[in-house]
Design a protein around this motif. Structure first.
Motif, PDB file in Angstrom:
ATOM      1  N   ILE A  55       0.884  -1.441  -0.117  1.00 32.29           N
ATOM      2  CA  ILE A  55      -0.059   0.163  -0.131  1.00 32.29           C
ATOM      3  C   ILE A  55       0.749   1.253   0.127  1.00 32.29           C
ATOM      4  O   ILE A  55       0.698   2.191  -0.817  1.00 32.29           O
ATOM      5  N   ARG A  95       1.108   4.050  -3.028  1.00 30.30           N
ATOM      6  CA  ARG A  95       0.774   5.357  -2.856  1.00 30.30           C
ATOM      7  C   ARG A  95       1.785   6.374  -3.024  1.00 30.30           C
ATOM      8  O   ARG A  95       1.773   7.348  -3.748  1.00 30.30           O
ATOM      9  N   ARG A 155      -5.643   5.848  -9.826  1.00 32.51           N
ATOM     10  CA  ARG A 155      -5.910   6.235  -8.386  1.00 32.51           C
ATOM     11  C   ARG A 155      -7.195   5.845  -7.753  1.00 32.51           C
ATOM     12  O   ARG A 155      -7.387   5.321  -6.645  1.00 32.51           O
ATOM     13  N   ARG A 156      -8.305   5.865  -8.787  1.00 35.00           N
ATOM     14  CA  ARG A 156      -9.620   5.515  -8.279  1.00 35.00           C
ATOM     15  C   ARG A 156      -9.432   3.811  -7.986  1.00 35.00           C
ATOM     16  O   ARG A 156     -10.254   3.408  -7.078  1.00 35.00           O
ATOM     17  N   ARG A 157      -9.010   3.292  -9.041  1.00 37.30           N
ATOM     18  CA  ARG A 157      -8.901   1.749  -8.608  1.00 37.30           C
ATOM     19  C   ARG A 157      -7.820   1.317  -7.626  1.00 37.30           C
ATOM     20  O   ARG A 157      -8.231   0.246  -7.011  1.00 37.30           O
ATOM     21  N   ALA A 158      -6.866   2.106  -7.336  1.00 37.33           N
ATOM     22  CA  ALA A 158      -5.916   1.923  -6.176  1.00 37.33           C
ATOM     23  C   ALA A 158      -6.728   2.094  -4.929  1.00 37.33           C
ATOM     24  O   ALA A 158      -6.611   1.278  -3.735  1.00 37.33           O
ATOM     25  N   GLU A 159      -7.669   3.179  -4.730  1.00 37.40           N
ATOM     26  CA  GLU A 159      -8.287   3.278  -3.386  1.00 37.40           C
ATOM     27  C   GLU A 159      -9.179   1.967  -3.345  1.00 37.40           C
ATOM     28  O   GLU A 159      -9.628   1.433  -2.279  1.00 37.40           O
ATOM     29  N   SER A 160     -10.249   1.569  -4.401  1.00 43.29           N
ATOM     30  CA  SER A 160     -10.568   0.340  -4.166  1.00 43.29           C
ATOM     31  C   SER A 160     -10.243  -0.768  -3.819  1.00 43.29           C
ATOM     32  O   SER A 160     -10.328  -1.597  -2.933  1.00 43.29           O
ATOM     33  N   ILE A 181      -7.090  -0.893  -2.210  1.00 50.27           N
ATOM     34  CA  ILE A 181      -6.567  -0.946  -0.920  1.00 50.27           C
ATOM     35  C   ILE A 181      -7.871  -1.239   0.274  1.00 50.27           C
ATOM     36  O   ILE A 181      -7.725  -1.883   1.072  1.00 50.27           O
ATOM     37  N   ASP A 182      -8.864  -0.546  -0.220  1.00 49.88           N
ATOM     38  CA  ASP A 182     -10.009  -0.620   0.707  1.00 49.88           C
ATOM     39  C   ASP A 182     -10.550  -2.162   0.861  1.00 49.88           C
ATOM     40  O   ASP A 182     -10.802  -2.915   1.939  1.00 49.88           O
TER      41      ASP A 182
END
Length: 825
Positions: free
Chosen positions: A693, A697, A723-728, A730-731
């Motif tokens: 993670i 980032r 960035r959008r796919r990364a946050e998904s 990571i969540d």
């Protein structure tokens, strides 16, 4: 003779059974010559030409082990497995031994009905792999059951037998099938006459046999060594093979007695090493056995939890747990299952006969499948008909479809068909049905509910005269509950160039199935590079890493196979086709050269790793496990500590030790080692998740800095999407998705760096770091000095030439792997 197969066979590790579906829809288990519902899956060949199956064979296991074989189901699909019968001087493979059991069951049918069945539905564990299914099909052919014997998963068959009972209400339940050699679980739904198997889970090597050997190795063998004074008394010592065989039989009998009592006396006549027989006696308790079997209980329960989680369910959604298999008679297991904290906490259902429910379910399924068509050319002046509709339906006005045939050209539109059922309530006679010019027809008929409707078939010519037709009868059965479809129990796909698994058909897909997906080659294939090959492994399993799954085939494209060079990124269309028995065909099509390549799927030559290889793999796994324990302790990760604490290394060690004398144990060890490595992969992913993670980032922040230097809307859009796919990801705490995003972010960073004026300088410094790996140190040093001078002079064009020559000094595997794979398009 019925239009449908009708016979179902449970080909079990310990016992087998055959059942038939009657015309009224009920099922009958066919008893053997001993009057038993089940036949022990054992073979005894005391002399040439004499083969005994069932009770006589099982009774000779202790007294004549050199001429007996049992529990060979666990070795199905292994080319190097087999049993030798000393007196007869013959060796039989697991498929040949299973064929003898199937022949015995066919003979039981002939004794009752006068003729042997020529086809049957045969059940297999849900966790059976392709080679094991293939070996079962081979056994059916050797037994005279032909090539058209559908294979159905054992828990599916049990679910059908249970779900077709009118007393079973709508809802969800789970079949928990813990047999002599295998474990299977199935989640089943019954809603408004629709019976569906929602998910499977299982282990082809988790069964009562494994518990028997744990009892032998940890309770009985140490006591035998003490009482009889036997040195080196180990299962892997060939000198004690007969003694361990007797202890195994005694352990199984004691385990069965412990289902009804708190303790059991184990007795066996053993050789003391000097040729004398001595009586061994030792009492074992139910508590001791439950403690030893605890890891097996835990593994079965965890598989159930996994199956529920995959289906988006919890134990609270399940109305009852249907117990199947002899191991489910153990009180300790039942107590564990009923415990909501350590088990499943679901109401236990004991209503089915665990010894025959699978055969009954197979028979019900067989009653829905049309018999294999036989070539039937009509005689001169006569006609024949072939039907294509479902023989079992859930509606009372079904469609009948088929095609008429003749030896001579016929104007079929001048003919008509009538379907007559005088026994119907009320009697039924259809209107005339006119076929089309090719003889094809379809019509609706009325049938009686919950019954078999038998129609006479009349073929009338243009004058209304009846013509001879074969067959001249037709049966359709109505049932209020629809049988579930056969589903795929392991995902099937290919291993990509980066070792990731790309499933083309997911576990749970309805069979038969066909799917096509486009991939692209990861490198170029030049016809002059004779050592280069495009290799696409075909694998089966659920791990996200392709090499942790079982490889079942290989697609290969070599330079001599193509007429032009294939550039990197060439499209490869991969098609998977799976029949109802989970047998697979895989084809790769390369549109650029208009050529197809079929995968070599050799299911007849799957071998077993040697004891030495398994020992090496175990030592490697133990070393890795030790490092994992240290990492987990250092990081204090409870999420990683829990699965580590459940790893049963003691049983694995015992199976590896026994591999030299028991092919079945070697199979268990191989499967457990593969699962262990996959489990450790998952634990490592949990441990490195925070680092991944942070890395992702950090790369996204670097991207933001680089984007300030460019006005490219495409690059900005891709970075925003990343960035959008990364946050998904990571969540979701998905390490595999995060790794892929790291790779994509890295590629975008490099792309943006290349647009900068200082890119040649950055590339030079990277290549300079790789100097030790270059093929010629003197050439590399000279180029590095030349590059440093170009940088000092600000000559970026010269520096670009230096970089190109430095790149060529890297070894081939650092530039382009000679084994080329594919990636998703």
């Amino acid at each position: 003779m019925s239009d449908t197969i009708d016979f179902g066979i449970d080909l079990g590790t310990t016992n087998s059974a055959i059942a038939v579906v009657e015309e009224d829809g009920s099922t009958t288990v066919i008893k053997n010559n001993d009057g038993w519902d089940t036949t022990p899956s054992a073979v005894w060949i005391p002399e040439p030409g004499t083969v005994e199956v069932g009770r006589p064979a099982r009774e000779r296991m202790e007294s004549d082990p050199d001429n007996c074989a049992a529990e060979f189901k666990l070795e199905m699909g292994r080319a190097d497995a087999g049993r030798t019968f000393a007196n007869a001087g013959v060796s039989l493979s697991p498929s040949e031994l299973s064929a003898e059991v199937l022949k015995s069951l066919r003979n039981d049918v002939a004794h009752v009905y006068g003729t042997e069945p020529d086809a049957a539905v045969i059940t297999v564990p849900a966790a059976f792999t392709l080679n094991q299914n293939n070996a079962t099909k081979n056994a059916a052919m050797l037994a005279g059951l032909g090539t058209a014997c559908p294979l159905v998963q054992e828990p599916t068959a049990a679910a059908v037998a249970y779900g077709f009972d009118d007393s079973v209400q709508q809802g969800y339940w789970m079949v928990f099938d813990f047999g002599g050699g295998t474990f299977d679980a199935a989640i089943v739904s019954k809603q408004e006459g629709d019976l569906r198997v929602l998910n499977h889970a299982g282990d082809p090597y988790l069964g009562g046999k494994l518990i028997d050997w744990v009892i032998v190795e940890r309770l009985l063998a140490p006591e035998v060594s003490r009482q009889l004074g036997l040195g080196d008394f180990r299962r892997d010592n060939p000198a004690w093979r007969v003694n361990f065989g007797k202890l195994k039989q005694a352990a199984e009998k004691a385990k069965i007695r412990l289902s009804r009592s708190e303790s059991a006396l184990v007795m066996a006549e053993l050789n003391d090493g000097d040729g004398r027989q001595r009586t061994f006696r030792h009492t074992i308790s139910r508590g001791e056995v439950d403690a030893l079997a605890e890891p097996q209980y835990v593994r079965a329960i965890n598989l159930c939890h996994n199956a529920l989680a995959e289906g988006g369910l919890t134990p609270a959604d399940i109305d009852r747990l249907v117990l199947v298999g002899g191991v489910t008679l153990m009180p300790g297991l039942r107590e564990r299952l009923a415990d909501p904290k350590h088990g499943l906490g679901v109401e236990l259902d004991y209503s089915v006969d665990p010894t025959t429910v699978v055969a009954r379910g197979a028979a019900i399924l067989a009653g829905t499948l049309r018999r294999p068509p036989k070539p039937h050319d009509p005689a001169a002046g006569a006609f024949s008909v072939t039907f294509t509709h479902a023989p079992v339906v859930t509606v009372t006005r079904p469609a009948i479809a088929g095609e008429l045939r003749s030896t001579e050209p016929v104007d079929w539109t001048a003919y008509s068909l009538v379907f007559d059922n005088p026994r119907a309530q009320p009697p039924y006679r259809s209107p005339r049905v006119t076929p089309n010019a090719k003889g094809a027809f379809i019509t609706d008929v009325d049938i009686d509910p919950n019954a078999v409707s038998r129609f006479g078939i009349e073929l009338l010519d243009s004058t209304g005269s009846r013509q001879k037709i074969a067959p001249d009868t037709l049966m359709i059965t109505h049932r209020p509950v629809d049988v579930p479809s056969v589903t795929l129990t392991h995902s099937l796909g290919i291993q990509q160039a980066d070792r990731a698994f790309a499933p083309l058909l997911r576990k749970g897909a309805t069979l038969p199935a066909r799917v096509r997906e486009v991939f692209r080659t990861s490198g170029a294939l030049h016809r002059t590079d004779t050592d280069v090959v495009i290799r696409i492994p075909v694998v089966q399993g659920e791990s996200s890493r392709g090499d942790r799954n079982r490889q079942v085939g290989m697609l290969e494209i070599r330079p001599q196979d193509v007429r032009i060079d294939l550039p990197a990124g060439t499209e490869v269309e991969v098609t998977f086709e799976v029949d109802m028995s989970s047998l697979v065909t895989v084809v790769a099509d390369v549109p650029l050269v208009q050529t197809q390549f079929e995968a070599e799927i050799d299911l007849d030559n799957v071998g077993t790793p040697s004891a030495q290889v398994l020992e090496e793999r175990l030592q490697e796994a133990e070393s890795r496990l030790g490092r994992l324990h240290a990492d987990v302790d250092a990081r204090g990760s409870e999420a990683a500590r829990r699965p580590l604490s459940q790893m049963d290394m003691e049983t694995l060690r015992e199976q590896v030790n026994a591999a030299a004398v028991d092919v079945g144990a070697a199979g268990v060890a191989e499967e457990r080692l593969r699962n262990l490595q996959a489990d450790m992969d998952d634990i490592e992913e949990v441990l490195v998740l925070p680092e991944l993670i942070d890395q992702l980032r950090s790369m996204l922040d670097e991207l933001d800095t680089l984007l300030q230097r460019t006005s490219s809307p495409t690059a900005r859009q891709e970075a925003a999407d990343l960035r959008r796919r990364a946050e998904s990801a990571i969540d979701a705490e998905d390490p595999a998705a995060i790794r892929k995003l790291i790779d994509r972010a890295g590629a975008l960073i490099i792309d943006l760096e290349r647009r900068g004026q200082d890119w040649p300088v950055k590339l030079f410094y990277y290549l300079r770091q790789e100097r030790a790996a270059m093929r010629s140190a003197s050439s590399a040093d000279a180029l590095i000095r030349e590059g440093e001078k170009a940088i000092a002079a600000g000559d970026l064009a010269a520096l670009g030439g230096v970089n190109e020559r430095l790149f060529r000094l890297l070894p081939p595997d650092a530039r382009e792997n000679p084994v080329i794979g594919v990636q998703k398009s």
